[in-house]
Enzyme design. Structure first.
Site, PDB file in Angstrom:
ATOM      1  N   ARG A 131      75.026 -16.198  30.846  1.00 50.64           N
ATOM      2  CA  ARG A 131      73.964 -17.002  30.258  1.00 50.64           C
ATOM      3  C   ARG A 131      73.014 -17.274  31.065  1.00 50.64           C
ATOM      4  NH1 ARG A 131      75.330 -22.718  27.371  1.00 50.64           N
ATOM      5  NH2 ARG A 131      76.045 -21.438  25.848  1.00 50.64           N
ATOM      6  N   LYS A 172      87.288 -40.199  28.378  1.00 55.98           N
ATOM      7  CA  LYS A 172      88.123 -38.901  28.431  1.00 55.98           C
ATOM      8  C   LYS A 172      89.531 -39.410  28.913  1.00 55.98           C
ATOM      9  CE  LYS A 172      87.397 -34.133  29.976  1.00 55.98           C
ATOM     10  NZ  LYS A 172      86.307 -33.334  30.769  1.00 55.98           N
ATOM     11  N   GLU A 183      73.625 -22.792  34.304  1.00 60.90           N
ATOM     12  CA  GLU A 183      73.549 -21.648  34.815  1.00 60.90           C
ATOM     13  C   GLU A 183      72.395 -20.731  35.159  1.00 60.90           C
ATOM     14  OE1 GLU A 183      75.529 -22.337  32.565  1.00 60.90           O
ATOM     15  OE2 GLU A 183      77.497 -22.237  33.228  1.00 60.90           O
TER      16      GLU A 183
HETATM   17  C1  LIG Z   1      78.015 -22.324  29.818  1.00 62.70           C
HETATM   18  C2  LIG Z   1      79.226 -23.083  30.070  1.00 62.70           C
HETATM   19  N1  LIG Z   1      79.395 -23.591  31.464  1.00 62.70           N
HETATM   20  C3  LIG Z   1      80.445 -23.874  31.943  1.00 62.70           C
HETATM   21  C4  LIG Z   1      81.516 -24.452  30.926  1.00 62.70           C
HETATM   22  C5  LIG Z   1      82.698 -25.084  31.459  1.00 62.70           C
HETATM   23  N2  LIG Z   1      83.059 -26.274  30.798  1.00 62.70           N
HETATM   24  C6  LIG Z   1      83.846 -26.449  29.921  1.00 62.70           C
HETATM   25  S1  LIG Z   1      83.855 -27.864  29.681  1.00 62.70           S
HETATM   26  C7  LIG Z   1      83.051 -28.562  30.704  1.00 62.70           C
HETATM   27  C8  LIG Z   1      82.473 -29.609  30.891  1.00 62.70           C
HETATM   28  C9  LIG Z   1      81.964 -30.250  29.609  1.00 62.70           C
HETATM   29  O1  LIG Z   1      81.642 -31.655  29.616  1.00 62.70           O
HETATM   30  P1  LIG Z   1      81.366 -32.414  28.182  1.00 62.70           P
HETATM   31  O2  LIG Z   1      80.444 -31.998  27.394  1.00 62.70           O
HETATM   32  O3  LIG Z   1      80.914 -33.911  28.742  1.00 62.70           O
HETATM   33  O4  LIG Z   1      82.756 -32.571  27.680  1.00 62.70           O
HETATM   34  P2  LIG Z   1      84.030 -33.495  27.874  1.00 62.70           P
HETATM   35  O5  LIG Z   1      84.799 -32.594  28.679  1.00 62.70           O
HETATM   36  O6  LIG Z   1      83.575 -34.756  28.873  1.00 62.70           O
HETATM   37  O7  LIG Z   1      84.569 -34.007  26.715  1.00 62.70           O
HETATM   38  C10 LIG Z   1      82.499 -27.400  31.484  1.00 62.70           C
HETATM   39  C11 LIG Z   1      81.634 -27.263  32.746  1.00 62.70           C
HETATM   40  C12 LIG Z   1      81.294 -23.910  29.732  1.00 62.70           C
HETATM   41  N3  LIG Z   1      82.297 -24.182  28.706  1.00 62.70           N
HETATM   42  N4  LIG Z   1      80.296 -23.236  29.424  1.00 62.70           N
END
Ligand SMILES: Cc1ncc(C[n+]2csc(CCOP(=O)(O)OP(=O)(O)O)c2C)c(N)n1
Ligand SMILES: CC(=O)[C@@H](O)[C@H](O)COP(=O)(O)O
Ligand SMILES: [Mg+2]
Length: 642
Positions: free
Chosen positions: A399, A285, A371
């Protein structure tokens, strides 16, 4: 200072068909140019940076190998889609990202045929891609579906529901696990540990090995055949991978930044009759931008920044953010109340739970992007006598709605819901708006629903919730900073279901819920100046309503207006129901409800969004004056008073 990078190759590519005209040996330079363009663009707009930097090579390789848009590329969350947008016909608008009238910060169907599925809430990509895959199969149309899902998003149950169901897609479905060992915060839980073991237990698959496996068109899942190789014996003590046990052909781990590996792997997978396949791509990242790589959060979400130094624009010092007022208040309360625990679903800093964690790490639970689990986990804690605070953004709590109804409300368990990002949230747009929680919570029996009008009220509500053991209680507050009101030294325990008269008047009454109170007071000033004496009431509760105060107010004012940062079906609906049940409307009461419009509002600055929603002071005034001009038959009469 942001420079526009020199991008000779990128300048020749508007859409993927142009990309596919490049030679493979040009793709490395192309990717470098694409990364530079993305950094330059986000430097001027702010937004999600780290995740997009991590998928530049994956984006290039996928669009180079697969026939998009015929092959459907579904990004999970979609916050990493800026490189994708730049090479799918939207480079000219990329500097309008997340602005009113500009590009969405996530994938969006209405924006482009290259965005077959909208996202923003995580862990939906495999289900959606499976839908595309099965549809193509049933219609006997060519085309594959590719889901790109992050390691953090793989912690949500929905991803497993989809994988459990994916076999029927055969080779039409490809899942690319983009494993950068990061969520917003460092990832948590057993899956994260498992992926780390998987990556550390085997070297990146060498090209030769990948080619060998596919060349043999393994009739069985890869790991069984690969067991014959010492590499497998050495690396895979834990038997087949989780994904293979779920029926996927697992390919990986591979270096997600190495185009010389990515291209042939994707070509092999594209041409294989076996499937579904899960490609485990290991990425970084923030890749390729030193300030992002060095940052603890890998520049997940950034303000505008100086591309040269990486220094982000500082917002002017203002009142503390609501999330931190909540986190710090709860941390203080927990010092004397050992029953208080805090739960976050992968959003420790966004919810302020990170402030709680500093003082009470042993009572802090980051459950990952989960969630539904967070809510029922809290229900279990409450059932066993703890005082759990589930701190979940309004939009993400959607959710877990059945868990709120079935596991919490029906059982009347004292779970506390700290609902941040209530109301309109600005740049994240419609997918993140906290529009519905009043409606979806206040409709539930047993539920108490509060809304803080400012950060002092949030302190009182946090304490009130901590002390309330009679059933579930929710309190909502908006994204960002408060009003600057001074925070109370000693939090008050509010009387459940009681509002407060903030300003006394005679002709007009504005019944406000939440932070629209500030606009209501401004509107009252304007109305007073026009000779209309105006009361302003902070109801504090959408449920239970302060029926006594509302009854008295409706009976003693000519015009009453409710206002809330929520959709239809919330406070206004409950007040209307009370008025109708008690025949107050029959008596010719002029009652108007002001709420969010029945549309999904795109991104913009929050104040512009509220202007568009018709919930600012001038619009409150207009509503009152219009009501004044209406006679009892509801007909507008010219020349009415004021
Ligand atoms: C249901 C839900 N909960 C929380 C989030 C907030 N959120 C957005 S990106 C993220 C982290 C995602 O991690 P990853 O899938 O590993 O993607 P990366 O940012 O590492 O590329 C979170 C928790 C979301 N978008 N959707
Ligand atoms: C992509 C995503 O869902 C999160 O990064 C979200 O954008 C965070 O929102 P806040 O910026 O309001 O914390
Ligand atoms: Mg990740």
């Amino acid at each position: 200072m942001t420079d526009v990078p020199h991008t000779p190759l990128l300048d020749t590519v508007d859409v993927p068909a142009d990309l596919r005209k490049l030679k493979p040996e040009q793709l490395r330079s192309f990717a470098d140019e694409l990364r530079a363009e993305m950094i330059s663009a986000v430097g001027t707009t702010g937004g999600h940076l780290g995740s997009g930097l991590g998928v530049v090579e994956l984006t290039v390789a996928i669009h180079y190998v697969f026939d998009t848009p015929r092959d459907k590329l579904v990004w999970d969350v979609g916050h990493q889609c800026y490189p994708h947008k730049i090479i799918t016909g939207r480079r000219d608008r990329i500097r309008t990202l997340r602005q009113g009238g500009g590009l969405s910060g996530f994938t969006k169907r209405s924006e482009s045929e290259y965005d077959p599925f909208g996202a923003a809430h995580s862990s939906t990509s495999i289900s959606a891609a499976l839908g595309f895959a099965i549809a193509s199969k049933l219609k006997d149309e060519p085309g594959r579906a590719i889901a790109v899902i992050g390691d953090g998003s793989m912690s949500a149950g929905m991803a497993y529901e989809a994988m459990n169901n994916a076999q029927q897609a055969g080779n039409r479905l490809i899942v690319i696990l983009n494993d950068n060992d990061m969520s917003i915060a460092p990832p948590v839980g057993g899956l994260s540990a498992y992926l780390a073991r998987l990556v550390s237990s085997r070297p990146f698959l060498e090209l030769r090995e990948i080619a060998r496996r596919f060349a043999r068109k393994l009739p069985e899942p890869l790991h069984k055949a690969a067991r014959r190789t010492d590499e497998f014996a050495r690396g895979m003590a834990m038997g087949g991978t989780l994904f293979e046990e779920l029926g996927f052909y697992y390919v990986g781990p591979i270096d997600g930044h190495n185009l010389d590996h990515l291209i042939p792997v994707l070509e092999n997978v594209r041409d294989s009759e076996h499937g579904p396949v899960l490609i485990h791509a290991v990425t970084k990242k923030g890749k390729g931008y030193a300030p992002a790589e060095a940052a603890a959060d890998k520049y997940h979400g950034v303000q505008k920044f100086d591309v040269i130094t990486g220094e982000q624009a500082k917002s002017p010092p203002g009142p503390p953010a609501y999330q931190n007022v909540f986190g710090e208040t709860l941390a203080k309360l927990a010092q004397t109340d050992k029953r208080i625990v805090a739960i976050t679903a992968a959003m420790p800093s966004g919810t302020g739970v990170d402030k709680f964690a500093k003082l009470h790490p042993e009572r802090t639970f980051d459950v990952g992007i989960a969630e539904q689990h967070a809510v029922t986990f809290a229900a279990g804690l409450a059932a066993q006598g703890m005082r759990p605070f589930a701190a979940i953004y309004s939009t993400f709590l959607q959710r877990a709605y059945d868990q709120v109804v079935h596991d919490v409300a029906i059982q009347n368990l004292p779970v506390r819901f700290a609902i941040d990002r209530a109301g309109l949230v600005g740049a994240d747009g419609a997918t993140h708006a906290g529009s519905f929680d009043i409606t979806y919570l206040a409709t539930l029996p047993n539920m108490v629903v509060m809304a803080a009008a400012d950060e002092a009220e949030l302190v009182h509500m946090t304490y009130t919730a901590a002390e309330y053991d009679d059933g579930p209680i929710a309190f909502r507050y908006p994204r960002g900073g408060g009003t600057g009101v001074s925070l109370p030294e000693v939090p008050q325990k509010l009387e459940i279901g009681k509002g407060r008269v903030v300003r006394h008047g005679k002709a007009v009454a504005i019944l406000s819920l939440g932070t629209r109170l500030a606009e209501a007071l401004k509107a009252a000033d304007t109305l007073e100046a026009r000779g209309l004496s105006t009361s302003v009431i902070d109801l504090r509760y959408a449920k239970p309503l302060d029926e006594e105060l509302i009854r008295k107010t409706l009976a003693s004012h000519e015009i009453c207006v409710t206002i809330e940062e929520g959709s239809i079906g919330g406070l206004g609906a409950h007040v209307l129901t009370l008025a109708s049940d008690e025949g107050l409307i029959d008596a010719g009461l002029k009652l108007r409800t002001m709420r969010l419009p029945d549309i999904f509002q795109d991104q913009d600055k929050p104040e512009a969004q509220y202007e568009a929603a018709g919930l600012n002071a001038p619009q409150i005034v207009d509503t009152v004056l219009k009501a004044l001009r209406h006679n009892s038959a509801g007909v507008e009469e010219a020349g009415a008073r004021a």
